[in-house]
Design an enzyme around this catalytic site. Structure first.
Site, PDB file in Angstrom:
ATOM      1  CD  GLU A 290      40.722 -30.605 -53.292  1.00  0.00           C
ATOM      2  OE1 GLU A 290      41.366 -29.578 -53.504  1.00  0.00           O
ATOM      3  OE2 GLU A 290      39.729 -30.914 -53.977  1.00  0.00           O
ATOM      4  CG  HIS A 311      67.472 -45.359 -61.671  1.00  0.00           C
ATOM      5  ND1 HIS A 311      68.674 -46.010 -61.766  1.00  0.00           N
ATOM      6  CD2 HIS A 311      66.551 -46.158 -62.277  1.00  0.00           C
ATOM      7  CE1 HIS A 311      68.496 -47.145 -62.434  1.00  0.00           C
ATOM      8  NE2 HIS A 311      67.215 -47.261 -62.746  1.00  0.00           N
ATOM      9  CE  LYS A 425      40.301 -21.358 -52.765  1.00  0.00           C
ATOM     10  NZ  LYS A 425      38.980 -21.897 -53.092  1.00  0.00           N
TER      11      LYS A 425
HETATM   12  O1  PA5 Z   1      37.695 -30.740 -56.160  1.00  0.00           O
HETATM   13  C1  PA5 Z   1      37.404 -29.574 -55.961  1.00  0.00           C
HETATM   14  O2  PA5 Z   1      36.265 -29.231 -55.647  1.00  0.00           O
HETATM   15  C2  PA5 Z   1      38.430 -28.475 -56.145  1.00  0.00           C
HETATM   16  O3  PA5 Z   1      39.685 -28.983 -56.434  1.00  0.00           O
HETATM   17  C3  PA5 Z   1      38.017 -27.535 -57.270  1.00  0.00           C
HETATM   18  O4  PA5 Z   1      37.875 -28.278 -58.442  1.00  0.00           O
HETATM   19  C4  PA5 Z   1      39.020 -26.416 -57.478  1.00  0.00           C
HETATM   20  O5  PA5 Z   1      39.243 -25.726 -56.294  1.00  0.00           O
HETATM   21  C5  PA5 Z   1      38.532 -25.449 -58.553  1.00  0.00           C
HETATM   22  O6  PA5 Z   1      37.291 -24.921 -58.209  1.00  0.00           O
HETATM   23  P1  PA5 Z   1      36.359 -24.199 -59.252  1.00  0.00           P
HETATM   24  O7  PA5 Z   1      35.993 -25.174 -60.308  1.00  0.00           O
HETATM   25  O8  PA5 Z   1      35.195 -23.734 -58.464  1.00  0.00           O
HETATM   26  O9  PA5 Z   1      37.165 -23.048 -59.837  1.00  0.00           O
END
Ligand code: PA5
Length: 452
Positions: A290, A311, A425
């Site tokens: 990310e 394996h 989303k």
């Molecule tokens: O690293 C990030 O920001 C994302 O992976 C969030 O943690 C994830 O989308 C969950 O978001 P939230 O804590 O707002 O529900």
């Protein structure tokens, strides 16, 4: 200070020229500086940089008290969250736990069950079915307070807790970890009287494991969170802005992986010979995927557990397309000793291993595999940690976070946003006809050949 994470880059030597890393040294030093002076991209999300040294004893004590309350009330605590609000706690819990303890009924802490990281219906049904005869409590974690997956799971879990215990008791069995003031979860918690913990504004989800996001579920599970934070603190010092590049393992790791990337090694395989690190690798993949995968750039983070995956994936790693490099997390000491016994008849021809510990065989597999992969054209970075305990895992978490921040800046991206996550989303909300998505609903239905 004795190094908690020892970085060995000697097995990248044949793959990089001297100047490749030297060229990156100055850039890595500059990138480290950006994390401290706050002049880089995404600089409103740098709260994690000094987080370990700023966690107070009072905060740890408050987390401890809440954990104690939930432990006293529940046989099973359902931890609801996704992405950065899930993977850190899951990773540390798996790294620290005996995987057979619950099955062997050796556990004296509540079972920790995770929800809200999937929309799978059978998972949700089977989870609720599994806890039907157990007393339950829940920790719901969402920074934004609006993420669909945990919101759906929380509605189901909340209804069950309220049905069983009534609203008043439910309020003492549900704890929320969320934003200080924004989001539906904050509003709901205030209305229902849930205890809440705050995720600091300047700490993004995937950098939040050392906040109550990770610390509260881990404390409920009986993990020593003070030691976890202490390990991270030691690594914060060891990778500080004043530490020379040659002594800063995070800056060196960031530099070397970017040097490899620039030479065409586009996939990093995080490998370990320790199955308990499987979810740690999942956490790592989210952190790097990310943070770096954007603007058409980024090292693709993948993971393997050896010798198991030798394996399955071993063939590709040894002889497939040459765009892989490997980062091995090597755990120096096992917790337990298991020896292979001699047998008089040696029918299975294993007496050459008689008297050896299983860990010694695993070690030889590790050394042999690293050499084989290097010979096959896979550069190797090795990170050695002394053992799997809270202090070491805390240090490793911060090590990877720091290296990720530096590495993202070396790549030239904002390591602290995730704009690409919104695309699915938008489509999902359009398909589900969420209010506010009318135009998108119309467009997506046309695209799918449905009319509206
Ligand atoms: O690293 C990030 O920001 C994302 O992976 C969030 O943690 C994830 O989308 C969950 O978001 P939230 O804590 O707002 O529900």
């Amino acid at each position: 200070m004795k190094e908690i994470v020892k970085l060995d880059i000697s097995k990248t030597d044949g793959f990089l020229g001297d100047t490749d890393v030297v060229a990156l040294e100055q850039e890595a030093v500059r990138s480290t500086g950006l994390l401290y002076d706050g002049t880089g991209k995404g600089n409103d999300f740098l709260g994690w940089v000094r987080l370990p040294s700023s966690v107070s004893a009072e905060e740890l004590a408050r987390i401890g008290r809440t954990a104690e309350r939930l432990r006293a009330k529940a046989d099973a605590v359902i931890v609801i969250g996704i992405g950065g609000s899930y993977l850190g706690a899951k990773a540390v819990l798996e790294a620290m736990s005996n995987p057979f303890a619950a099955w062997a009924k050796k556990q004296n802490t509540p079972r920790i069950l995770f929800a809200g990281h999937t929309l799978n219906e059978d998972y949700m049904y089977e989870l609720m079915d599994a806890v039907k005869d157990l007393s339950i409590a829940a920790i719901v974690i969402s920074k934004s307070g609006t993420t669909t997956e945990p919101a759906v799971a929380f509605r189901i879990v909340r209804e069950e807790i309220e049905r069983r215990y009534g609203k008043e008791e439910a309020a003492s069995r549900i704890v929320a970890v969320t934003d200080r003031e924004k989001g539906v979860l904050k509003g709901l918690s205030d209305e229902e009287g849930y205890e809440t913990f705050v995720i600091p504004d300047d700490v993004g989800g995937r950098f939040s494991v050392l906040t109550p996001v990770g610390l509260l579920p881990l404390a409920v599970a009986g993990i020593d969170i003070a030691a976890l934070v202490e390990g991270a603190r030691a690594m914060e010092r060891a990778t500080g802005v004043d530490v020379p590049f040659a002594e800063n393992p995070a800056a060196r790791y960031a530099a070397i992986r970017n040097a490899l990337y620039r030479k065409g090694y586009k996939v990093e395989l995080l490998a370990s010979y320790e199955p308990k690190l499987q979810y740690f690798a999942e956490w790592w993949k989210q952190l790097y995927g990310e943070s770096e995968g954007k603007e058409g750039k980024g090292i693709f983070p993948a993971s393997v557990i050896f010798t198991t995956d030798l394996h399955s994936m071993g063939q590709y790693i040894q002889q497939g397309e040459r765009m892989l490099f490997e980062t091995v997390i090597s755990v120096a000491e096992s917790k337990h000793k298991v020896r292979i016994a001699p047998e008089e008849k040696d029918v299975d021809r294993l007496n050459f291993l008689a008297g050896k510990r299983v860990g010694e065989v695993n070690r030889m597999a590790e050394i042999g595999t690293i050499l084989a992969h290097v010979d096959g054209g896979v550069p190797n970075i090795r990170l050695e940690i002394p053992r799997l305990d809270e202090r070491t895992i805390g240090a490793l978490i911060y090590f990877f976070e720091k290296a990720c921040g530096i590495s993202g800046y070396l790549l030239g991206v904002n390591p602290f946003d995730q704009p690409g996550v919104e695309a699915y989303k938008k489509n999902m909300f359009a398909l589900l006809e969420k209010p506010g998505y009318e135009a998108e609903t119309c467009a997506i239905k046309k695209r799918l050949g449905e009319t509206k």
